[in-house]
Design an enzyme around this catalytic site. Structure first.
Site, PDB file in Angstrom:
ATOM      1  N   GLU A 144     -24.262 -22.909  36.679  1.00  0.00           N
ATOM      2  CA  GLU A 144     -23.379 -23.271  37.797  1.00  0.00           C
ATOM      3  C   GLU A 144     -22.002 -23.719  37.310  1.00  0.00           C
ATOM      4  OE1 GLU A 144     -26.740 -23.683  38.213  1.00  0.00           O
ATOM      5  OE2 GLU A 144     -26.582 -22.233  39.817  1.00  0.00           O
ATOM      6  N   THR A 159     -28.917 -18.818  32.200  1.00  0.00           N
ATOM      7  CA  THR A 159     -29.436 -19.888  31.346  1.00  0.00           C
ATOM      8  C   THR A 159     -30.959 -19.992  31.444  1.00  0.00           C
ATOM      9  OG1 THR A 159     -28.833 -21.423  33.105  1.00  0.00           O
ATOM     10  CG2 THR A 159     -27.347 -21.261  31.233  1.00  0.00           C
ATOM     11  N   ASP A 218     -28.404 -17.476  43.587  1.00  0.00           N
ATOM     12  CA  ASP A 218     -28.978 -18.499  42.709  1.00  0.00           C
ATOM     13  C   ASP A 218     -30.491 -18.312  42.565  1.00  0.00           C
ATOM     14  OD1 ASP A 218     -29.175 -20.695  41.049  1.00  0.00           O
ATOM     15  OD2 ASP A 218     -29.067 -22.177  42.657  1.00  0.00           O
ATOM     16  N   LYS A 251     -37.590 -18.207  42.325  1.00  0.00           N
ATOM     17  CA  LYS A 251     -36.910 -18.702  43.522  1.00  0.00           C
ATOM     18  C   LYS A 251     -36.800 -17.651  44.624  1.00  0.00           C
ATOM     19  CE  LYS A 251     -33.464 -22.177  42.148  1.00  0.00           C
ATOM     20  NZ  LYS A 251     -31.973 -22.245  42.125  1.00  0.00           N
ATOM     21  N   ASN A 303     -39.277 -24.091  43.146  1.00  0.00           N
ATOM     22  CA  ASN A 303     -38.302 -24.510  42.151  1.00  0.00           C
ATOM     23  C   ASN A 303     -39.015 -24.839  40.833  1.00  0.00           C
ATOM     24  OD1 ASN A 303     -35.934 -26.030  40.910  1.00  0.00           O
ATOM     25  ND2 ASN A 303     -35.043 -25.287  42.822  1.00  0.00           N
ATOM     26  N   CYS A 348     -16.806 -34.833  43.302  1.00  0.00           N
ATOM     27  CA  CYS A 348     -17.640 -36.004  43.609  1.00  0.00           C
ATOM     28  C   CYS A 348     -18.862 -35.658  44.453  1.00  0.00           C
ATOM     29  CB  CYS A 348     -16.827 -37.060  44.362  1.00  0.00           C
ATOM     30  SG  CYS A 348     -15.120 -37.239  43.818  1.00  0.00           S
ATOM     31  N   HIS A 400     -22.300 -37.627  45.343  1.00  0.00           N
ATOM     32  CA  HIS A 400     -22.020 -38.654  46.350  1.00  0.00           C
ATOM     33  C   HIS A 400     -21.914 -38.103  47.767  1.00  0.00           C
ATOM     34  CE1 HIS A 400     -21.596 -41.863  43.439  1.00  0.00           C
ATOM     35  NE2 HIS A 400     -20.822 -41.085  42.711  1.00  0.00           N
TER      36      HIS A 400
HETATM   37 CA    CA Z   1     -29.026 -22.280  39.383  1.00  0.00          CA
END
Ligand code: CA
Length: 700
Positions: free
Chosen positions: A196, A251, A316, A343, A403, A622, A626
């Site tokens: 990512e 990855t 993804d 996934k 996942n 952020c 958050h």
């Molecule tokens: Ca990923």
């Protein structure tokens, strides 16, 4: 403002008893009674042959011991994802910040701990918290791969470091490790994460005794000359206009399973960087080896075969979910297979010697493909999958149908137990923008339900676009669901199966559930008050069977807490919980402390342009921890900051005053003015949230 990103964001020969099966290919050094490897046996079935705790006796199970010093030793409460290893009465388990704990497996007494002193700011280079999924143990060495990329070999008796090697090719790039190393003969193998952020994936193998690099396999081509024939072949599937500055991705951040019979290492490869194929490489190529399963000769590092689950991945859809090996009777023939539920929502059964696809069937709701053509092995893409500037709602979303939480296989029932997620996401291509250093750069905007009524992105037909987590028992031969649990709170836990006829799984509600493996009936529930994500393991000592789970919520989903989650009600207390028959009550953690209403901070800019600039920076840097604004969160609450935090805001954001706890400094990417804009945005949002609450309270 409802935006937010999810980051990731058998052998069933009836003539053979389970114990006979476990003996095949299992070296004598792996006692039946322990949990010596990541998935217990080399097939990584996560099946314990122990039977003392069974469908009849499980009602008597209770707490044997807990180990609670994770916070003391490990800096912060964060997600717990490890599979403990249990050998010769000692448990080797990891917590946040790659800290290793050696515990007496009978009592939980700490024998030693090892803190690799991971730099706190390194968490910025990781997508998903400071989690770690465990160690490997061989030849009196304990191997830990640290968040900041070192592979350390520790003395099994003392925890002292024997050797250390740097597994990263370039320490300026945003690589991070959360996965557990695996053993492959005399090698210890590890990959990393960062797709990512924009990196090039690879897996490396090191000599157990010395830490010397034996081989390294890159999963996608790089900017330089091809390192191998496999990479040269992969390059044919990438176009000339590929944006290599994003690294390609691919990855290897979790699944690796070593086949002791065939000498092959099966590696699950992650998603592309950036996410949308058309932003990464506008050609029609498949982009090997993204979202693929690789079979690598463990001795040489050469590729034997590959199977790509999602050619040209844009959603993804990592194939990094755990890989289980088994022997299955299919159409009257015994086949050595591997099984994976990546996934993308399809359950794959593949001949592990040849790589031939045997079957691929949806185990969750899937709309990106109409199925998989078994002749070509290719998915049949739907129009609905093709998002761009026009948004599309697609199942599964980026958390996937499954996942990292490991599924498990029971040779006794012949079923695979999958922690399934059901949730779509709304995908749209983001405007191309400056690549931000060391943070998420995926070139797509994704949004979780609920969606607006009549949103054209929904397409013509769709089920209720909610979020659901459920445990499913999947028959890999009949290719269908045999039973499924009732729905649980979003984000569930890894799975253990036992010869006692049990399936054991936790969840974010903090309840450890014992199911009848054959029927799915709930036989026992233990309330722990702590979010459970890690897979339970089981072992036997002095004739007593134990079941252990690393408890503690976090990981990719800590940025938003949903109703029913234990982390909303209790302190998110990371700890190791071990159960046995005749055990006691499990102590609940202290209640989650109520926050005082801190005063609004005076003196912040109220200029709409400054606030808008602050929002853009917030989203860029952020929000992945958050956000979303005002919703309950597992991180410090920016929408109610203390006066001291306000006073030190710029220094925290720019200089990394709180880096030890995981709040990295961003002074390399943000200016004083940027920090002040973020502060102004937070202040304005806090005032808005406060005003809305007052209005609501007044009207009640
Ligand atoms: Ca990923």
């Amino acid at each position: 403002m409802r935006w937010f990103l999810f980051f990731t964001f058998l052998f069933l020969a009836p003539a053979c008893s389970p114990s006979e099966q476990a003996g095949i290919g299992t070296p004598a050094a792996q006692p039946e009674t322990g949990w010596p490897l990541h998935g217990r046996d080399w097939r990584e079935q996560r099946h314990s042959p122990l039977t003392e705790i069974n469908t009849e006796t499980v009602s008597e199970i209770g707490l044997a011991w807990e180990y609670i010093d994770i916070l003391v030793r490990g800096r912060t409460h964060r997600g717990m994802e490890a599979s403990p290893i249990v050998i010769d009465g000692v448990m080797y388990v990891t917590g946040p910040w790659s800290v290793v704990y050696a515990l007496d497996a009978r009592t939980g007494e700490e024998l030693w701990y090892y803190d690799p002193q991971v730099e706190g700011a390194w968490i910025r280079k990781g997508c998903c918290d400071a989690v770690n999924r465990g160690v490997a143990v061989k030849d009196d060495l304990v191997f830990i791969a640290t968040l900041d990329g070192y592979l350390d070999a520790l003395d099994i008796a003392t925890g002292e470091r024997v050797w250390r090697t740097d597994t990263f090719t370039d320490r300026t790039l945003p690589y991070a490790i959360t996965g557990a190393p695996r053993l492959a003969g005399d090698l210890v193998v590890i990959g990393n994460g960062g797709a990512e952020m924009g990196v090039r994936g690879y897996v490396s193998a090191y000599e157990v005794a010395t830490g010397e690099l034996a081989w390294r396999f890159f999963t996608v081509p790089g900017p330089g000359p091809d390192e191998s024939e496999a990479i040269a072949a992969a390059r044919e599937t990438w176009g000339e206009d590929t944006r290599w500055e994003f690294g390609g991705g691919g990855t290897v951040w979790d699944s690796m399973t070593y086949d002791e019979e065939l000498g092959l290492l099966y590696v699950g490869v992650g998603n592309g960087s950036p996410w949308p194929k058309w932003a990464r490489d506008p050609s029609l190529g498949d982009n090997l080896y993204l979202s693929s399963i690789l079979a690598i000769h463990a001795e040489t590092g050469e590729l034997k075969w590959h199977y790509q689950t999602t050619p040209g991945d844009s959603w993804d859809y990592t194939a990094t979910q755990n890989i289980i090996l088994a022997e299955l009777e299919i159409d009257g023939e015994m086949r050595a297979v591997l099984m994976q539920a990546p996934k993308n929502g399809f359950f794959y059964v593949i001949d592990r010697e040849t790589g031939e696809l045997i079957s691929a069937d949806p185990y969750t709701h899937v709309t990106w493909a109409d199925g998989v053509d078994l002749e070509t092995g290719r998915p049949i893409y739907t129009e609905q999958s093709q998002y761009g500037e026009a948004a599309k709602v697609v199942w599964p979303g980026t958390p996937g149908g499954h996942n990292w939480q490991p599924m498990a296989f029971s040779p006794a029932t012949g079923l695979v137990y999958i922690p399934v997620l059901e949730m779509p996401q709304r995908f749209e291509l983001a405007a191309q923008e400056v690549v931000r250093p060391d943070t998420i750069n995926v070139s797509a905007n994704v949004r979780a339900p609920p969606f607006q009524e009549g949103d054209p992105a929904l397409g013509t037909s769709h089920p209720d676009p909610g979020m659901r987590a459920v445990l499913k028992a999947w028959d890999p031969i009949a290719r269908e669901v045999v039973w499924e649990s009732s729905s649980m709170s979003w984000w569930n836990g890894g799975v253990l199966t036992t010869a006692g006829g049990l399936v054991v799984q936790g969840g974010s509600e903090g309840v450890l559930v014992f199911y009848d493996a054959a029927t799915g009936e709930v036989l026992k529930e233990i309330e722990t008050g702590t979010g459970l994500m890690a897979p339970p393991v089981s072992y036997e000592l002095d004739g007593e069977q134990y079941i252990t789970i690393a408890a503690g919520y976090g990981g990719a989903q800590l940025a938003r807490l949903f109703p029913g989650m234990a982390a909303l009600e209790y302190e998110n207390s990371s700890r190791i919980l071990t159960f046995k028959l005749g055990g006691g009550e499990t102590p609940l953690p202290a209640p989650r402390p109520a926050e005082p209403d801190y005063p609004l901070f005076e003196g912040l800019s109220t200029d709409p342009e400054v606030i808008a600039a602050g929002l853009a920076h917030f989203r860029g840097y952020c929000g992945r921890c958050h956000g979303p604004m005002g919703a309950p969160n597992g991180y410090p609450n920016l929408w109610n900051m203390s006066p001291a935090t306000h006073e030190n805001f710029n220094s925290i954001v720019l200089n990394g005053d709180l880096a030890f706890a995981g709040m990295a400094g961003f002074g390399d990417a943000l200016s004083e003015e940027d920090a002040e804009a973020i502060h102004a945005f937070i202040g304005a949002t806090q005032a808005r949230i406060r005003a809305a609450r007052v209005t609501q309270e007044t009207s009640e």
